[in-house]
Design a protein around this motif. Structure first.
Motif, PDB file in Angstrom:
ATOM      1  N   GLU A 281      27.921 -23.988  31.909  1.00 34.52           N
ATOM      2  CA  GLU A 281      27.060 -23.874  30.738  1.00 34.52           C
ATOM      3  C   GLU A 281      26.214 -22.610  30.797  1.00 34.52           C
ATOM      4  OE1 GLU A 281      24.753 -27.388  30.334  1.00 34.52           O
ATOM      5  OE2 GLU A 281      26.494 -28.713  29.986  1.00 34.52           O
ATOM      6  N   ASP A 282      25.856 -22.194  31.986  1.00 38.51           N
ATOM      7  CA  ASP A 282      25.089 -20.972  32.168  1.00 38.51           C
ATOM      8  C   ASP A 282      26.016 -19.774  31.980  1.00 38.51           C
ATOM      9  OD1 ASP A 282      23.385 -18.935  32.836  1.00 38.51           O
ATOM     10  OD2 ASP A 282      22.945 -19.646  34.862  1.00 38.51           O
ATOM     11  N   MET A 283      25.733 -18.933  30.970  1.00 38.13           N
ATOM     12  CA  MET A 283      26.604 -17.802  30.680  1.00 38.13           C
ATOM     13  C   MET A 283      26.578 -16.764  31.797  1.00 38.13           C
ATOM     14  SD  MET A 283      28.096 -18.456  27.808  1.00 38.13           S
ATOM     15  CE  MET A 283      28.168 -20.131  28.443  1.00 38.13           C
ATOM     16  N   ARG A 284      25.446 -16.634  32.494  1.00 35.85           N
ATOM     17  CA  ARG A 284      25.388 -15.688  33.605  1.00 35.85           C
ATOM     18  C   ARG A 284      26.301 -16.145  34.738  1.00 35.85           C
ATOM     19  NH1 ARG A 284      19.436 -14.389  35.411  1.00 35.85           N
ATOM     20  NH2 ARG A 284      20.675 -12.987  36.749  1.00 35.85           N
ATOM     21  N   ARG A 285      26.327 -17.458  34.960  1.00 37.23           N
ATOM     22  CA  ARG A 285      27.201 -17.980  36.010  1.00 37.23           C
ATOM     23  C   ARG A 285      28.671 -17.812  35.627  1.00 37.23           C
ATOM     24  NH1 ARG A 285      26.742 -24.100  38.557  1.00 37.23           N
ATOM     25  NH2 ARG A 285      27.996 -23.692  40.437  1.00 37.23           N
TER      26      ARG A 285
END
Length: 352
Positions: A281-285
């Protein structure tokens, strides 16, 4: 009203209030001092003003000279790498490159190498490298593609990176023949995908890449910055894959701004690859997947260059590889971070 003589003629002299004041000053010693100081101050001011004008003129001359030299060398570089004098010269250059790659140059004919003048090693897969580039220790790596349930309890959930133990993780850091949990790990038959799904046509294209330049934008978190085409050589445009990973949200935003891919899926030099079912869900991840696992996405690529989405590519990829890897006999190169200066901190930043 008064008259004064000039060349034998009488002219009218008009005296104003200021003349009257100065004439009264001349009658006293104090007034004479004021006038002398005023004349001295005027001389000093003129000297300073002339010096200031001279310094400004010299600075502008030096600036224009430096700018002219910079534009001259840039034009020379562009003409060398991007703009052959004519089509026949470009065609001969491409033929010489292909001859050098397969190692079948006729006797007595000098091989031309582009874009760097170094000795190349013949390669059977169509890519040439400098001679005596690196002495590698060869070992085999395999990757876990599917996992099986280890218990009868139906609580197994496929994870993108698999379910490795701490011992398996520690052993994965050693350069030896082994099988790793390295992303794209699927569960048993009947379980859903773990994410980062790519179209089969795009996979085929990525598997054919010998040199890859990649970047990503997920969640419409950044602008699309195209590589500076005039600074990229014809050789790189033909032999280097420029791949931009993005999701449907980013593609919709770009299309609304007038940056839709063409019929071949390109926006400028970028080959747009749409990723479905993002694993996190985290776009950076999610953005770390193509950054750290480029060897899985481009399994047949000899070299890969990762470019952050906030940066624009303003240099030829082959020149980057030649300068940072071939010339220095290095395996990889990482730009210095503005805050973290340790490679392990850059890979695994501390959680606040």
């Amino acid at each position: 009203m008064a008259l004064y003589r000039n060349n034998g003629e009488l002219f009218t002299e008009r005296r104003g209030i200021i003349d009257a004041v100065f004439s009264s000053f001349r009658k006293s010693d104090h007034g004479s001092r004021v006038l002398r100081r005023g004349r001295r101050f005027g001389r000093i001011t003129k000297q300073r003003l002339s010096r200031l004008i001279f310094l400004i003129t010299a600075f502008l001359s030096i600036s224009l000279t430096v700018y002219g030299l910079k534009m001259f060398f840039q034009a020379k570089m562009e003409s060398r790498f991007s703009n052959p004098h004519n089509l026949q010269e470009e065609r001969n250059l491409q033929e010489n490159i292909m001859v050098a790659e397969v190692g079948k140059a006729p006797k007595g004919k000098r091989r031309k190498h582009f874009p760097c003048e170094v000795g190349f090693r013949e390669s059977v897969d169509g890519l040439v490298e400098p001679k005596n580039y690196m002495n590698f220790t060869w070992f085999s790596l395999k990757y876990v593609d599917h996992e099986e349930k280890t218990s009868k309890i139906d609580l197994f959930e496929p994870r993108f990176g698999g379910h490795q133990t701490l011992e398996e993780r520690e052993n994965s850091f050693y350069a030896k023949n082994q099988t790793l949990n390295c992303g794209f790990v699927k569960g048993p038959p009947g379980y859903p995908s773990t994410g980062f799904d790519i179209n089969e046509k795009d996979k085929t294209y990525m598997f054919s890449c010998k040199i890859a330049v990649s970047s990503c934008i997920f969640g419409s978190s950044d602008f699309l910055r195209r590589p500076t085409s005039r600074l990229i050589s014809t050789y790189s445009k033909s032999n280097v894959c420029f791949v931009m990973f993005m999701d449907d949200v980013t593609l919709s935003k770009l299309s609304s701004e007038g940056n839709s891919p063409d019929e071949r899926g390109y926006i400028g030099l970028w080959k747009i690859v749409i990723v479905k079912n993002l694993p996190y869900e985290d776009m950076r991840r999610t953005g770390k997947v193509p950054k750290f696992l480029s060897h899985r996405l481009f399994p047949n690529s000899r070299y890969s260059i990762w470019l952050d989405s906030k940066m624009r590519l303003n240099s030829d990829p082959m020149l980057i590889i030649e300068y940072f890897l071939w010339r220095r006999k290095a395996e990889y190169a990482i730009s210095n971070h503005y805050d973290r200066h340790n490679v392990w901190e850059e890979m695994f930043p501390r959680v606040p």
